[in-house]
Design an enzyme around this catalytic site. Sequence first.
Site, PDB file in Angstrom:
ATOM      1  N   ASP A   1     -13.393   8.661   8.738  1.00  0.00           N
ATOM      2  CA  ASP A   1     -13.113   8.160   7.401  1.00  0.00           C
ATOM      3  C   ASP A   1     -13.614   6.719   7.269  1.00  0.00           C
ATOM      4  OD1 ASP A   1     -12.255   8.392   4.840  1.00  0.00           O
ATOM      5  OD2 ASP A   1     -10.121   8.142   5.279  1.00  0.00           O
TER       6      ASP A   1
ATOM      7  N   PHE B   1       1.430   9.183   3.960  1.00  0.00           N
ATOM      8  CA  PHE B   1       2.212   8.902   5.163  1.00  0.00           C
ATOM      9  C   PHE B   1       3.487   8.156   4.824  1.00  0.00           C
ATOM     10  CE2 PHE B   1       3.300   5.954   8.551  1.00  0.00           C
ATOM     11  CZ  PHE B   1       3.286   6.757   9.669  1.00  0.00           C
ATOM     12  N   GLY B   2       3.428   7.345   3.781  1.00  0.00           N
ATOM     13  CA  GLY B   2       4.567   6.515   3.405  1.00  0.00           C
ATOM     14  C   GLY B   2       4.058   5.179   2.896  1.00  0.00           C
TER      15      GLY B   2
ATOM     16  N   GLY C   1       0.839  -1.183   0.000  1.00  0.00           N
ATOM     17  CA  GLY C   1       0.000   0.000   0.000  1.00  0.00           C
ATOM     18  C   GLY C   1       0.876   1.234   0.000  1.00  0.00           C
ATOM     19  N   VAL C   2       0.361   2.318  -0.568  1.00  0.00           N
ATOM     20  CA  VAL C   2       1.128   3.552  -0.626  1.00  0.00           C
ATOM     21  C   VAL C   2       0.217   4.691  -0.221  1.00  0.00           C
ATOM     22  CG1 VAL C   2       2.502   5.065  -2.093  1.00  0.00           C
ATOM     23  CG2 VAL C   2       2.413   2.615  -2.573  1.00  0.00           C
ATOM     24  N   GLY C   3       0.740   5.584   0.586  1.00  0.00           N
ATOM     25  CA  GLY C   3      -0.065   6.738   0.973  1.00  0.00           C
ATOM     26  C   GLY C   3       0.830   7.918   1.269  1.00  0.00           C
TER      27      GLY C   3
ATOM     28  N   LYS D   1       3.933   0.035   8.581  1.00  0.00           N
ATOM     29  CA  LYS D   1       3.665   1.323   7.939  1.00  0.00           C
ATOM     30  C   LYS D   1       4.820   2.244   8.267  1.00  0.00           C
ATOM     31  CE  LYS D   1      -0.545   3.982   7.214  1.00  0.00           C
ATOM     32  NZ  LYS D   1      -1.910   4.175   7.670  1.00  0.00           N
TER      33      LYS D   1
END
Length: 849
Positions: A635, A521-522, A517-519, A538
């Site tokens: 969310d 935040f990192g 996963g990518v966001g 994460k």
Amino acid sequence: MASLLPVLLFSLLSSITAQLTQPLSPAPFTPADNFLLDCGATTPTPTPNNDGRRFLTDSESTSFLSAKDQVTASVPSAPGVPSPLYLSARIFSDDTTYTFPLTSPGWHWIRLHFFPVNDSNHDLTQAVFSVKTDDYVLLHSFNLDDPSKWALKEYLINATSDRLSIHLDPLRNSVAFINGIEVVSAPDMLISDSASLLSPVGQTLGLSNFAYQTSYRLNVGGPLITSANDTLGRTWGSDKSFLQSRSTAQNVSVSPGIVNFPDGTSPLIAPNTVYATAVHMADARIGSPNFNVSWVLDVDPSFGYLVRLHFCDIVSKSLDDLYFNVYINHKMAISGLDLSTITSKLNSAYYKDFVLNATVAMDRIFIQVGPLNDDSGRNDAVLNGVEVLKMSNSVGSLDGEFGVDGSRANDDSGSSKSHAVAAVGFVMMFGAFAGLGAMVVKWHKRPQDWQRRNSFSSWLLPIHAGHSTFMTSKGGSAFGSHKSGYTFSSTLGLGRYFSLAELQDATNNFDENAVVGVGGFGNVYVGELDDGTKVAVKRGNPQSEQGINEFQTEIQMLSKLRHRHLVSLIGYCDENSEMILVYEYMANGPFRDHLYGKDDFMPLTWKQRLEICIGAARGLHYLHTGTAQGIIHRDVKTTNILLDEDFIAKVSDFGLSKDAPGMNQTHVSTAVKGSFGYLDPEYFRCQRLTDKSDVYSFGVVLLETLCARPALNPALPREQVNLAEWAMKNKRQGTLEKIVDPLLEGTINADSLSKFVEAAEKCLAEFGVDRPSMGDVLWNLEYALQLQEANPPTPAPSHARKASTDKNDAAVAATETKKDTATAPMEDQHSAATVATDVFPQLGEMKGR
Ligand SMILES: *[C@@H]1O[C@H](CO)[C@@H](O)[C@H](O)[C@H]1NC(C)=O
Ligand SMILES: *[C@@H]1O[C@H](CO)[C@@H](O)[C@H](O)[C@H]1NC(C)=O
Ligand SMILES: *[C@@H]1O[C@H](CO)[C@@H](O)[C@H](O)[C@H]1NC(C)=O
Ligand SMILES: *[C@@H]1O[C@H](CO)[C@@H](O)[C@H](O)[C@H]1NC(C)=O
Ligand SMILES: *[C@@H]1O[C@H](CO)[C@@H](O)[C@H](O)[C@H]1NC(C)=O
Ligand SMILES: *[C@@H]1O[C@H](CO)[C@@H](O)[C@H](O)[C@H]1NC(C)=O
Ligand SMILES: *[C@@H]1O[C@H](CO)[C@@H](O)[C@H](O)[C@H]1NC(C)=O
């Protein structure tokens, strides 16, 4: 001759005092009240602290306790605990009170001992509870989640009546436990009513009107002093791990017997063993050194602190040779401290108190001693002891911002927090409608606010500030080090600590192939720990602006939130300024991937979908009600509901912002896009975020579950774009069947369906007040499940589950929403805004204002 008498008497007295205060013979203070309970103990443990004190067993202490039932746990031994006191515990599933009759009001120590002993009936590492007196909150949502960790909490309280009550209140569905309680009178002289203020410089009075919690008590330059060797049963840790640049400092010690206690001091303030050791400047005798010796102590910035510094000139050979400056948080605390003039003798005890306001204290206390930089005397400086006591806030709390009666601290930090909701609302607005001029102005007017909100906590409301300070130990390692030992560390209680090396091993050195996963935040990596446990790692982007301190505060809060239906935070790593969170691994990934959008998924049955919705509703219900202040997820969506290998639903991302929305607009709009179709219209209009906004979003989740399509799909004809509107329109027209997931056809009990849709409809009510609580939603869903189970339509197509869980990309906690057909068309800012105004016509008006 007559004038000689007092001198003779004095020297006689001081030699007696010196004898009385030899290390093995504490000065005589006999506490009027001395309640010592070894909770859960069936047989008396002989002198559990090796200090000659006798603790009462459970049967001997029944008169203090209100609880009827008797639930205890004990283990024969545990490595690392400092005393057999910790081996047994009393467990309470209801609010419980210990009440102690006092001989007289006034200062009392309260010492609470905790250790989550291994018990087959209760997992005490999961226990979350609060501890209060009638006037003060001592611990708020306290949890000791490491089975090898023990904690001693020490408080000093001015009891105002002749009874002192200690209330233990477990969180709903949790238990409280306690291993030992001490309620012991303290001498009046321990807290004098006045202290010095640093900014503005001055005196403050009224110190007896506060309650105190020991954050740090350090024997500077010397070893650990246990309760057995202290005059009042206190523990003094080593300063070693708090000393900055050790090469600048040197230990010095003298025989404790030669320490004098002039008028106004007493071995009760600190034993002679504290004054007989010190740290002074290294190489002070050679050349003319010019530097400060510094100590740094982390503290919770939302409280004020009483800082007591202990001095004793054990380095000089003659009087009038040592002058030095003392600084606290870079402000002059004592200019040119002249111990010779104050005490008229070498080796004489002296102490001074300072009050640091919450704003002055910030999140760490710097204590520095350094030379005067003039020609008088030697260039040297000394410090013998430090005590840092947290002061109760305006509502009488020592942990968290709420008082015993539920009132909220009204100091600066407290009130700014209540603006957080508006601030976050504002983030959303800004991201979605960059053209909204008024908003932009508002933002630029308050840059500091923005900066403050731009934290991990931004998405989690209300924000709960709070390190709590621990006296705690882990394993059997030496006392006094930072991560283990008898220290007062604020980094504990944060779940497990991982070393960077350990996480590098687990993720094959953060291999690209491990990214799931990518966001903003990192990246999120899947990893495997030494013991084979799979985890989701994460890793914060080192470039992100979030500070390590915020990061730790955040983790501390997250690790207090434990529930079967919340993704658990296992631990963290902050080595080398890394900000890494380690979560439990969720083998089946996001709920959404099992509804639509993937080619190779096995459709879930209606019963499974109901169970997943019920699980998620439980998780949200806990967030809303499980903590005193309640937490808004903000969310809620099908990508934030993750499924473990048994398809148990867990809510994720309830604390961390995916994007740190700095000046970079794309990041902000990404965050908004992800949740667009789920947004509460009332929240848009009024910018007022409540738990009912989560309920609205959950209503959309229910429809997604039923219809297996995205909340917002701009590719569809206009009237169908917004799932909530489209579904409610069909409901009104009686054509709902048309939009139900075709894969469910013929498998849903009609009553179950109508109950489910009723729940969704209520969630989507226009006004928050008309929406049900998550508890009510939960009840409706459970009812829908019962109806389905009582009379499932036949024949139901058999869906073999749990078979292929090899999709390695659908397997992570806190997975970021990946681009998919649903969100891709909204990449462009303008189309997002267009869709938004189409869907919520009222927003068009706002834009025009
Ligand atoms: C305790 O507080 C009361 C006021 O609340 C004060 O009158 C009393 O002097 C205090 N006791 C001590 C020992 O300071
Ligand atoms: C706790 O006790 C059980 C037996 O009651 C044992 O199997 C388990 O290993 C113990 N756990 C720890 C951490 O000591
Ligand atoms: C000072 O003494 C303590 C304990 O006696 C020890 O742990 C520490 O390393 C010493 N510090 C220095 C700078 O020598
Ligand atoms: C503390 O007391 C123990 C005996 O109870 C003694 O052996 C030890 O040396 C003492 N430590 C100090 C620092 O005085
Ligand atoms: C010592 O610390 C104080 C406060 O931080 C600072 O003002 C002063 O310049 C320092 N002295 C030296 C010699 O570094
Ligand atoms: C905090 O500072 C203000 C002045 O800025 C002072 O009036 C007040 O007494 C201080 N608070 C405490 C607890 O001393
Ligand atoms: C803004 O975000 C984009 C990618 O989303 C990135 O390429 C760019 O460097 C960021 N700009 C700043 C100033 O962070």
